[in-house]
Design a protein around this motif. Structure first.
Motif, PDB file in Angstrom:
ATOM      1  N   ASN A   7     -78.281  99.732 -39.568  1.00 16.49           N
ATOM      2  CA  ASN A   7     -76.832  99.790 -39.714  1.00 16.49           C
ATOM      3  C   ASN A   7     -76.322 101.223 -39.691  1.00 16.49           C
ATOM      4  OD1 ASN A   7     -74.565  99.833 -42.288  1.00 16.49           O
ATOM      5  ND2 ASN A   7     -74.127  98.551 -40.518  1.00 16.49           N
ATOM      6  N   GLU A   8     -76.954 102.093 -40.465  1.00 14.78           N
ATOM      7  CA  GLU A   8     -76.445 103.454 -40.606  1.00 14.78           C
ATOM      8  C   GLU A   8     -76.787 104.345 -39.421  1.00 14.78           C
ATOM      9  OE1 GLU A   8     -77.995 104.794 -44.324  1.00 14.78           O
ATOM     10  OE2 GLU A   8     -76.481 103.722 -45.502  1.00 14.78           O
ATOM     11  N   GLU A   9     -77.995 104.202 -38.873  1.00  9.74           N
ATOM     12  CA  GLU A   9     -78.438 105.113 -37.822  1.00  9.74           C
ATOM     13  C   GLU A   9     -78.159 104.584 -36.424  1.00  9.74           C
ATOM     14  OE1 GLU A   9     -82.519 106.189 -38.457  1.00  9.74           O
ATOM     15  OE2 GLU A   9     -82.165 106.765 -40.549  1.00  9.74           O
ATOM     16  N   MET A  10     -78.215 103.262 -36.242  1.00 13.76           N
ATOM     17  CA  MET A  10     -77.994 102.683 -34.920  1.00 13.76           C
ATOM     18  C   MET A  10     -76.619 102.053 -34.775  1.00 13.76           C
ATOM     19  SD  MET A  10     -81.801 101.022 -34.277  1.00 13.76           S
ATOM     20  CE  MET A  10     -81.367 100.396 -32.651  1.00 13.76           C
ATOM     21  N   GLY A  11     -75.895 101.934 -35.905  1.00 17.07           N
ATOM     22  CA  GLY A  11     -74.546 101.394 -35.858  1.00 17.07           C
ATOM     23  C   GLY A  11     -74.457  99.902 -35.636  1.00 17.07           C
ATOM     24  N   ILE A  12     -75.564  99.180 -35.888  1.00 17.77           N
ATOM     25  CA  ILE A  12     -75.556  97.725 -35.697  1.00 17.77           C
ATOM     26  C   ILE A  12     -74.809  97.063 -36.847  1.00 17.77           C
ATOM     27  CG2 ILE A  12     -76.979  95.647 -35.515  1.00 17.77           C
ATOM     28  CD1 ILE A  12     -79.176  97.362 -34.304  1.00 17.77           C
ATOM     29  N   THR A  13     -73.867  96.203 -36.517  1.00 16.39           N
ATOM     30  CA  THR A  13     -73.146  95.411 -37.516  1.00 16.39           C
ATOM     31  C   THR A  13     -74.092  94.341 -38.055  1.00 16.39           C
ATOM     32  OG1 THR A  13     -71.084  95.793 -36.329  1.00 16.39           O
ATOM     33  CG2 THR A  13     -71.122  93.967 -37.903  1.00 16.39           C
ATOM     34  N   ILE A  14     -74.114  94.151 -39.360  1.00 11.06           N
ATOM     35  CA  ILE A  14     -75.022  93.176 -39.964  1.00 11.06           C
ATOM     36  C   ILE A  14     -74.235  92.218 -40.850  1.00 11.06           C
ATOM     37  CG2 ILE A  14     -76.979  92.836 -41.526  1.00 11.06           C
ATOM     38  CD1 ILE A  14     -78.056  95.530 -40.582  1.00 11.06           C
ATOM     39  N   VAL A  15     -74.489  90.928 -40.638  1.00 11.00           N
ATOM     40  CA  VAL A  15     -73.948  89.869 -41.491  1.00 11.00           C
ATOM     41  C   VAL A  15     -75.141  89.089 -42.024  1.00 11.00           C
ATOM     42  CG1 VAL A  15     -72.488  87.820 -41.643  1.00 11.00           C
ATOM     43  CG2 VAL A  15     -71.840  89.695 -40.101  1.00 11.00           C
ATOM     44  N   GLN A  16     -75.332  89.111 -43.337  1.00 10.73           N
ATOM     45  CA  GLN A  16     -76.466  88.400 -43.917  1.00 10.73           C
ATOM     46  C   GLN A  16     -76.005  87.360 -44.921  1.00 10.73           C
ATOM     47  OE1 GLN A  16     -79.218  90.338 -46.535  1.00 10.73           O
ATOM     48  NE2 GLN A  16     -77.647  91.470 -47.661  1.00 10.73           N
ATOM     49  N   VAL A  17     -76.729  86.259 -44.961  1.00 13.65           N
ATOM     50  CA  VAL A  17     -76.583  85.246 -46.003  1.00 13.65           C
ATOM     51  C   VAL A  17     -77.729  85.433 -46.987  1.00 13.65           C
ATOM     52  CG1 VAL A  17     -76.953  82.798 -46.465  1.00 13.65           C
ATOM     53  CG2 VAL A  17     -75.319  83.481 -44.730  1.00 13.65           C
ATOM     54  N   THR A  18     -77.410  85.477 -48.273  1.00  9.40           N
ATOM     55  CA  THR A  18     -78.440  85.609 -49.296  1.00  9.40           C
ATOM     56  C   THR A  18     -77.954  84.968 -50.581  1.00  9.40           C
ATOM     57  OG1 THR A  18     -79.827  87.162 -50.542  1.00  9.40           O
ATOM     58  CG2 THR A  18     -77.594  87.902 -49.999  1.00  9.40           C
ATOM     59  N   HIS A  19     -78.902  84.523 -51.392  1.00  7.50           N
ATOM     60  CA  HIS A  19     -78.540  84.039 -52.730  1.00  7.50           C
ATOM     61  C   HIS A  19     -78.948  85.041 -53.806  1.00  7.50           C
ATOM     62  CE1 HIS A  19     -82.782  82.855 -52.350  1.00  7.50           C
ATOM     63  NE2 HIS A  19     -82.822  82.942 -53.664  1.00  7.50           N
ATOM     64  N   GLU A  20     -79.477  86.200 -53.374  1.00  6.87           N
ATOM     65  CA  GLU A  20     -79.977  87.201 -54.308  1.00  6.87           C
ATOM     66  C   GLU A  20     -78.960  88.333 -54.463  1.00  6.87           C
ATOM     67  OE1 GLU A  20     -84.515  87.762 -53.805  1.00  6.87           O
ATOM     68  OE2 GLU A  20     -83.776  87.174 -51.822  1.00  6.87           O
ATOM     69  N   LYS A  21     -78.500  88.544 -55.680  1.00  5.03           N
ATOM     70  CA  LYS A  21     -77.457  89.545 -55.930  1.00  5.03           C
ATOM     71  C   LYS A  21     -77.900  90.944 -55.510  1.00  5.03           C
ATOM     72  CE  LYS A  21     -73.660  91.245 -57.745  1.00  5.03           C
ATOM     73  NZ  LYS A  21     -72.381  91.178 -57.016  1.00  5.03           N
ATOM     74  N   ASN A  22     -79.134  91.324 -55.865  1.00 10.79           N
ATOM     75  CA  ASN A  22     -79.584  92.680 -55.527  1.00 10.79           C
ATOM     76  C   ASN A  22     -79.686  92.882 -54.025  1.00 10.79           C
ATOM     77  OD1 ASN A  22     -81.868  90.874 -55.598  1.00 10.79           O
ATOM     78  ND2 ASN A  22     -83.201  92.670 -55.447  1.00 10.79           N
ATOM     79  N   ILE A  23     -80.010  91.840 -53.285  1.00  5.22           N
ATOM     80  CA  ILE A  23     -80.083  91.934 -51.819  1.00  5.22           C
ATOM     81  C   ILE A  23     -78.674  92.037 -51.235  1.00  5.22           C
ATOM     82  CG2 ILE A  23     -80.780  90.742 -49.713  1.00  5.22           C
ATOM     83  CD1 ILE A  23     -83.119  91.914 -51.352  1.00  5.22           C
ATOM     84  N   SER A  24     -77.742  91.303 -51.805  1.00  3.13           N
ATOM     85  CA  SER A  24     -76.368  91.337 -51.292  1.00  3.13           C
ATOM     86  C   SER A  24     -75.762  92.730 -51.414  1.00  3.13           C
ATOM     87  CB  SER A  24     -75.491  90.326 -52.040  1.00  3.13           C
ATOM     88  OG  SER A  24     -75.194  90.765 -53.358  1.00  3.13           O
TER      89      SER A  24
END
Length: 234
Positions: free
Chosen positions: A192-209
């Motif tokens: 995301n930061e170096e290549m500028g790829i947009t990321i959309v993730q589904v997670t149930h883990e707060k620390n991962i979110s």
């Protein structure tokens, strides 16, 4: 002002189970800008995976409007949707979805085969993608010869090999231990930061979110809360 990369307006999705209609999504509206990293959270049955499938053009909404880079998705034919997925979106799943009889390099080459990229160019692109996720020494290993974290890194390499604008990740750390999960999320952050790829993730883990810029909390098919977060610092 530039257009949002992804724009959903009043999206609904209903299913029929026998005589019963189930409303999986109830008027979802959200925008994702180029270069953002967002997380979607919610309890089981809240509509997370349904929403991700619609964002990924794997499913169509019952009503509402969805645009990718200004293109109205509902106006596209099936072959156009397939091309859009292949050119624009990379997918990462909880259970990796690697082909067991293919080595890491061959698994990463698969999207390039679908795009008609041949020979040494295809191999070099796959090698570069595996090197980007730290698997330069694992080109010829089968999935059964790799750890869970290494298999997920192969899946990430497969997702980025076509140089997508967006990565959609469905519980990308759900099958991994906490240390390996942290390593995988740091790869996502770097993409995301170096290549500028947009990321959309589904997670149930707060620390991962919290690796994302925003967390969309879903409940009963609706956005219940939008939380802006400071990214976690390791």
């Amino acid at each position: 002002m530039s257009l949002p990369l992804l724009k959903l307006v009043d999206i609904t999705r209903s299913y029929k189970t026998g005589q019963i209609e189930v409303n999986a999504l109830n008027g979802i509206s959200l925008e994702v800008n180029d270069g953002e990293f967002i997380s979607i959270m919610g309890p089981s049955g809240s509509g997370k995976s349904t929403l991700l499938n619609i964002i990924g053009c794997l499913d169509k909404p019952t009503s509402g409007s969805y645009e990718i880079a200004g293109k109205k998705v509902e106006k596209l034919r099936d072959w156009q949707l397939s091309d859009l997925r292949n050119d624009f979106i990379g997918f990462v799943f909880q259970n990796f979805h690697l082909l067991s009889h293919l080595n890491a390099l061959e698994n990463v080459e698969l999207p390039l085969i679908y795009k008609g990229i041949l020979g040494q160019k295809r191999k070099k692109m796959a090698q570069d993608a595996l090197e980007a996720v730290g698997l330069a020494e694992r080109f010829y290993h089968l999935p059964s010869q790799l750890s869970g974290g290494e298999q997920q890194r192969v899946a990430i390499a497969r997702a980025i090999v076509t140089n997508p604008s967006v990565i959609l990740a469905d519980e990308p750390t759900g099958a991994l231990d906490s240390h390996t999960s942290e390593n995988i999320m740091n790869i996502f952050r770097r993409l995301n930061e170096e290549m500028g790829i947009t990321i959309v993730q589904v997670t149930h883990e707060k620390n991962i979110s919290e690796y994302g810029d925003k967390i969309y909390h879903l409940l009963d098919g609706r956005i219940n809360e939008i939380e802006k977060v400071d990214r976690v610092i390791n």
